[in-house]
Design a protein around this motif. Sequence first.
Motif, PDB file in Angstrom:
ATOM      1  N   ARG A 188       0.839  -1.200   0.000  1.00  0.00           N
ATOM      2  CA  ARG A 188       0.000   0.000   0.000  1.00  0.00           C
ATOM      3  C   ARG A 188       0.876   1.254   0.000  1.00  0.00           C
ATOM      4  NH1 ARG A 188      -3.676  -1.970   3.256  1.00  0.00           N
ATOM      5  NH2 ARG A 188      -2.523  -1.429   5.133  1.00  0.00           N
ATOM      6  N   GLU A 189       1.901   1.259   0.836  1.00  0.00           N
ATOM      7  CA  GLU A 189       2.804   2.412   0.893  1.00  0.00           C
ATOM      8  C   GLU A 189       3.568   2.588  -0.403  1.00  0.00           C
ATOM      9  OE1 GLU A 189       5.154   1.469   4.262  1.00  0.00           O
ATOM     10  OE2 GLU A 189       3.518   1.793   5.709  1.00  0.00           O
ATOM     11  N   VAL A 192       1.326   4.244  -2.878  1.00  0.00           N
ATOM     12  CA  VAL A 192       1.205   5.667  -2.564  1.00  0.00           C
ATOM     13  C   VAL A 192       2.410   6.438  -3.099  1.00  0.00           C
ATOM     14  CG1 VAL A 192       1.267   7.314  -0.644  1.00  0.00           C
ATOM     15  CG2 VAL A 192      -0.318   5.376  -0.585  1.00  0.00           C
ATOM     16  N   ASP A 196       2.140   9.405  -5.800  1.00  0.00           N
ATOM     17  CA  ASP A 196       2.688  10.728  -5.489  1.00  0.00           C
ATOM     18  C   ASP A 196       3.642  11.194  -6.585  1.00  0.00           C
ATOM     19  OD1 ASP A 196       1.412  11.454  -3.131  1.00  0.00           O
ATOM     20  OD2 ASP A 196       2.841  10.392  -1.864  1.00  0.00           O
ATOM     21  N   LEU A 237      -6.267   2.675  -5.558  1.00  0.00           N
ATOM     22  CA  LEU A 237      -5.570   3.171  -4.372  1.00  0.00           C
ATOM     23  C   LEU A 237      -6.560   3.755  -3.362  1.00  0.00           C
ATOM     24  CD1 LEU A 237      -2.852   3.527  -3.055  1.00  0.00           C
ATOM     25  CD2 LEU A 237      -2.550   5.668  -4.313  1.00  0.00           C
ATOM     26  N   THR A 241      -6.898   2.385   0.503  1.00  0.00           N
ATOM     27  CA  THR A 241      -6.522   3.264   1.612  1.00  0.00           C
ATOM     28  C   THR A 241      -7.712   3.930   2.290  1.00  0.00           C
ATOM     29  OG1 THR A 241      -6.270   5.191   0.171  1.00  0.00           O
ATOM     30  CG2 THR A 241      -4.325   3.787   0.500  1.00  0.00           C
ATOM     31  N   GLU A 243      -8.576   6.857   1.506  1.00  0.00           N
ATOM     32  CA  GLU A 243      -8.170   8.259   1.601  1.00  0.00           C
ATOM     33  C   GLU A 243      -8.728   9.057   0.424  1.00  0.00           C
ATOM     34  OE1 GLU A 243      -3.950   8.072   1.885  1.00  0.00           O
ATOM     35  OE2 GLU A 243      -3.968   7.077   3.849  1.00  0.00           O
ATOM     36  N   TRP A 246      -7.127  10.516  -3.236  1.00  0.00           N
ATOM     37  CA  TRP A 246      -6.931   9.679  -4.419  1.00  0.00           C
ATOM     38  C   TRP A 246      -8.195   9.661  -5.285  1.00  0.00           C
ATOM     39  CZ3 TRP A 246      -2.142   9.834  -4.303  1.00  0.00           C
ATOM     40  CH2 TRP A 246      -1.388   9.567  -3.150  1.00  0.00           C
TER      41      TRP A 246
END
Length: 448
Positions: A188-189, A192, A196, A237, A241, A243, A246
């Motif tokens: 997952r990281e 990201v 980014d 994503l 996440t 979040e 995204w």
Amino acid sequence: MVYDQGFFAQTLVDAALTLGKAEYADAARATLHYATTELGHPEGGFYCAEGSSSPSGSGAATLTEGAFYLWQMPEIEQAAGAAAMPVLKLAYSLDERGNLPIDSPVRGRFPGANILRQERPMADVVKQSGLPVGEVNRILTQARGQLSAARQKRPRPLLDDKVLASWNGTMIAALARTAWVFDDSSLRERAVRAADFILKRLRREDGSLIHAFLDGPSTAPGYAEDYAQVIRGLLELYEATGEMPWLRAAAELQDKQIELLWDKEGGGFFDGPLQPLLFNRMKSVDEGSEFSPTAVSTQNLVRLSHLLGRADYLEKANAVVTTFGSLVTRGPGGFLRLLTAYDLLLHPPVQVIVTGPPDAPDRAEILLALRRTLPFGRVILYLDGGEAQAWLANGNPALTKLPVTPGRTTVHFCRDFVPRQSFTRAEGIGAALQKAVTESTVVPPKQP
């Protein structure tokens, strides 16, 4: 090619989820490990590819195809040890004469060459070796590590160190999808970081994408394939996440793709922006070595319409199907992903809406129940009662009517954002979702 790794990993993880085969999950992780280790850009993106040729020795001046990956039997025994050879021979069909296919046109160019490719099922390896399964796994695990270490001492193939937005989109999707299904924080990281990189280094001030990066952004504008794959990666994503940035970025890029590439007269997306010397703007529809940008874009439009309540996205998805429908009927085998998008139009996916704070104590258990049952084309929204929910509700007032249990996680299965079933515990979620998905595939469709 990095897009091969991304597409392959996505296929493997969906196969693992659908069929329940652990070896597919292991292969997905191994594929992503290769891509992140050998094709990872230090700033977070992914390089295009490694070549097939490399020097055959430390002092070799000429490049030899396959030199990095092919093995002679003495090399294998030297690296892994004689004791491991009986199991390795069974697992990888090793042969003194080489194990390249007998009808391979390159067999004569590589006498005695072996590829470490496991074709015999593990059950057969265990049976024929006469050893316990645990011992076979121990031998293979240890030997693979030794062989990998030995191979790393060889000169690596040449690296194509461009970064393409579209191909990175496939890797973001693969990393995020695998991270979601197996709740893997490291993947997952990594997704990201790649997202980014794309949004910071391959995006202009006006919000449009840039096609490529090599020691800096190129001047080439984003093409339909870039928008299609990056948007898809961002949607995956968001699902992985929860979040909101995204999902917001995916919607912004979708609007920009429509602004720059939508054919207002004929429907569908042009491959690239209008250029002064370009006398004919093409639209790529059929599936080749890569996914069709038209098909992926149509899938994105349908998915976003059911996430955000955007009727205009649904109208454009219908327009694509109408524009290319007659072409698809003449050769459906070449348009499988466009047909998948059409199926999503005919049978709208269940909307899974998760409400409650991200740090709710019951959230992890409830999400675990969702991970193994959400199929392709899924629509999952996260409403946290804060800024993210306000942004979503501003564009879709229907979301303000969803019941929320303070301090707890609630999952709603919805149609047109109207709850049909709600859960505050993990029990029963999987079975209910499977039933809801099955029922949605047999509802008499409305013609788009």
